[in-house]
Every structure is written in C-alpha cells, then in structure tokens.
Design a protein around this motif. Sequence first.
Motif, PDB file in Angstrom:
ATOM      1  N   LEU A  54      29.557 -22.790 -71.785  1.00  0.00           N
ATOM      2  CA  LEU A  54      29.942 -21.750 -70.845  1.00  0.00           C
ATOM      3  C   LEU A  54      29.239 -21.913 -69.506  1.00  0.00           C
ATOM      4  N   ASP A  55      28.036 -22.454 -69.492  1.00  0.00           N
ATOM      5  CA  ASP A  55      27.295 -22.640 -68.244  1.00  0.00           C
ATOM      6  C   ASP A  55      28.061 -23.553 -67.290  1.00  0.00           C
ATOM      7  N   VAL A  56      28.630 -24.637 -67.796  1.00  0.00           N
ATOM      8  CA  VAL A  56      29.412 -25.547 -66.954  1.00  0.00           C
ATOM      9  C   VAL A  56      30.700 -24.862 -66.504  1.00  0.00           C
ATOM     10  N   LEU A  57      31.337 -24.144 -67.401  1.00  0.00           N
ATOM     11  CA  LEU A  57      32.578 -23.461 -67.040  1.00  0.00           C
ATOM     12  C   LEU A  57      32.329 -22.373 -66.004  1.00  0.00           C
ATOM     13  N   PHE A  72      22.304 -14.997 -68.049  1.00  0.00           N
ATOM     14  CA  PHE A  72      22.167 -15.424 -69.447  1.00  0.00           C
ATOM     15  C   PHE A  72      20.824 -16.106 -69.668  1.00  0.00           C
ATOM     16  N   GLY A  73      20.428 -16.951 -68.734  1.00  0.00           N
ATOM     17  CA  GLY A  73      19.126 -17.604 -68.828  1.00  0.00           C
ATOM     18  C   GLY A  73      17.988 -16.597 -68.762  1.00  0.00           C
ATOM     19  N   GLY A  74      18.161 -15.576 -67.938  1.00  0.00           N
ATOM     20  CA  GLY A  74      17.162 -14.508 -67.852  1.00  0.00           C
ATOM     21  C   GLY A  74      17.028 -13.749 -69.162  1.00  0.00           C
ATOM     22  N   TYR A  75      18.121 -13.632 -69.892  1.00  0.00           N
ATOM     23  CA  TYR A  75      18.054 -12.978 -71.196  1.00  0.00           C
ATOM     24  C   TYR A  75      17.162 -13.766 -72.150  1.00  0.00           C
ATOM     25  N   ALA A  94      11.412 -19.453 -66.497  1.00  0.00           N
ATOM     26  CA  ALA A  94      12.036 -18.857 -65.311  1.00  0.00           C
ATOM     27  C   ALA A  94      12.281 -19.927 -64.248  1.00  0.00           C
ATOM     28  N   GLY A  95      11.372 -20.886 -64.133  1.00  0.00           N
ATOM     29  CA  GLY A  95      11.578 -21.991 -63.200  1.00  0.00           C
ATOM     30  C   GLY A  95      12.777 -22.835 -63.573  1.00  0.00           C
ATOM     31  N   ASN A  96      12.960 -23.079 -64.874  1.00  0.00           N
ATOM     32  CA  ASN A  96      14.145 -23.823 -65.330  1.00  0.00           C
ATOM     33  C   ASN A  96      15.427 -23.088 -64.955  1.00  0.00           C
ATOM     34  N   VAL A  97      15.441 -21.773 -65.188  1.00  0.00           N
ATOM     35  CA  VAL A  97      16.626 -20.968 -64.869  1.00  0.00           C
ATOM     36  C   VAL A  97      16.855 -20.950 -63.359  1.00  0.00           C
ATOM     37  N   GLY A  98      15.786 -20.758 -62.593  1.00  0.00           N
ATOM     38  CA  GLY A  98      15.914 -20.712 -61.139  1.00  0.00           C
ATOM     39  C   GLY A  98      16.394 -22.026 -60.554  1.00  0.00           C
ATOM     40  N   PHE A  99      15.884 -23.141 -61.071  1.00  0.00           N
ATOM     41  CA  PHE A  99      16.315 -24.455 -60.582  1.00  0.00           C
ATOM     42  C   PHE A  99      17.788 -24.680 -60.901  1.00  0.00           C
ATOM     43  N   ASP A 100      18.207 -24.321 -62.101  1.00  0.00           N
ATOM     44  CA  ASP A 100      19.616 -24.446 -62.491  1.00  0.00           C
ATOM     45  C   ASP A 100      20.482 -23.572 -61.596  1.00  0.00           C
ATOM     46  N   TRP A 101      20.006 -22.376 -61.294  1.00  0.00           N
ATOM     47  CA  TRP A 101      20.738 -21.460 -60.424  1.00  0.00           C
ATOM     48  C   TRP A 101      20.888 -22.049 -59.028  1.00  0.00           C
ATOM     49  N   ARG A 118      20.010 -29.159 -68.302  1.00  0.00           N
ATOM     50  CA  ARG A 118      20.392 -28.079 -69.210  1.00  0.00           C
ATOM     51  C   ARG A 118      19.199 -27.147 -69.395  1.00  0.00           C
ATOM     52  N   SER A 119      19.128 -26.157 -68.525  1.00  0.00           N
ATOM     53  CA  SER A 119      17.973 -25.258 -68.523  1.00  0.00           C
ATOM     54  C   SER A 119      17.868 -24.458 -69.816  1.00  0.00           C
ATOM     55  N   ASN A 120      18.990 -24.068 -70.388  1.00  0.00           N
ATOM     56  CA  ASN A 120      18.947 -23.261 -71.605  1.00  0.00           C
ATOM     57  C   ASN A 120      18.453 -24.078 -72.798  1.00  0.00           C
TER      58      ASN A 120
END
Length: 149
Positions: A54-57, A72-75, A94-101, A118-120
């Motif tokens: 879903l992240d790619v979509l 979703f990553g924040g969850y 949080a850094g992984n999620v932020g970088f992906d964002w 793939r941050s998740n």
Amino acid sequence: MAKPSRINPETFARIADQLPIAKDAASVRQRVELLERLLERSLVIPGINRPIGLDVLLGLLPVGGSFVGAAFGGYMVWEARNLGMSKGAMARMAGNVGFDWLLGLIPGIGIIPDFFFRSNTRNLRIIRRHLDKHHPATVTLEGSAPAAP
C-alpha cells in the motif's frame, strides 16, 4: 442515486478475528507485522517478482499519499512507544518514517524510493529486536502463532 456499498458482516468479523486488539506484547507484534505486510509486501509485481504494498500505491497519489503513508508509519512508532521502547529506538523509527515521507514528496519520481527504502520493514525489524529481547514469549517462527504461556 447509487446505493452505498457495505462490507459483508461475515467478512468484517473474519478480519476482526485476525487483528488482535489487546495491549499485550504478542498482540502488538501481530498488529505491526500485519501492518508491515500490508504496507510493504501485499502484492507482487508480475514479471519481476518484486513485492509492493500500500505504501507504493499511496505514492501514486500526489502529496496526500505520502502523508497517509507517514501516518501509518507513525502508528508503528506509537505502538513502539506503548511497548516501552527507548527514545533512541523510537527516534530512529521516526527518522525512517520522515525520510520515507520526504522522498515521497518528490514530484514524479517519489514512488521510486518506495521500492528500495522500506521504512516500515526497517521499523518492524527494530520492534522485533526489542520484543525478542524484552518479551521472549512473543517470538514466533514466520507464519506461525505465538507460543502459549
């Protein structure tokens, strides 16, 4: 006027049975593993056998998709907080999620990094390490149920 569609109650009950709502470590492990599978590995691209999720979509949606993916990553980070993980581990997550964002905000090519970063999956690895160390009863083999206490 079109009739709104509804989820079949039996289907909804089957999905609800698979998603534990308890706050114990085993339930948290199941939730974050299910979320990671949904976001990163729910579909396989034919021909190249590369799993996507879903992240790619969501990356196909301009700007908004990155925000939803980050939510979703924040969850997952929130679940880590509920497990009592260290602030350093949560900051890394949080850094992984932020970088992906941030990568997802790049117009036109923001979807490409989602194939490689793939941050998740990275965050799931951090959570699993914590659970394996601090809650060894939750350790499972891939695809099996948690061990009985």
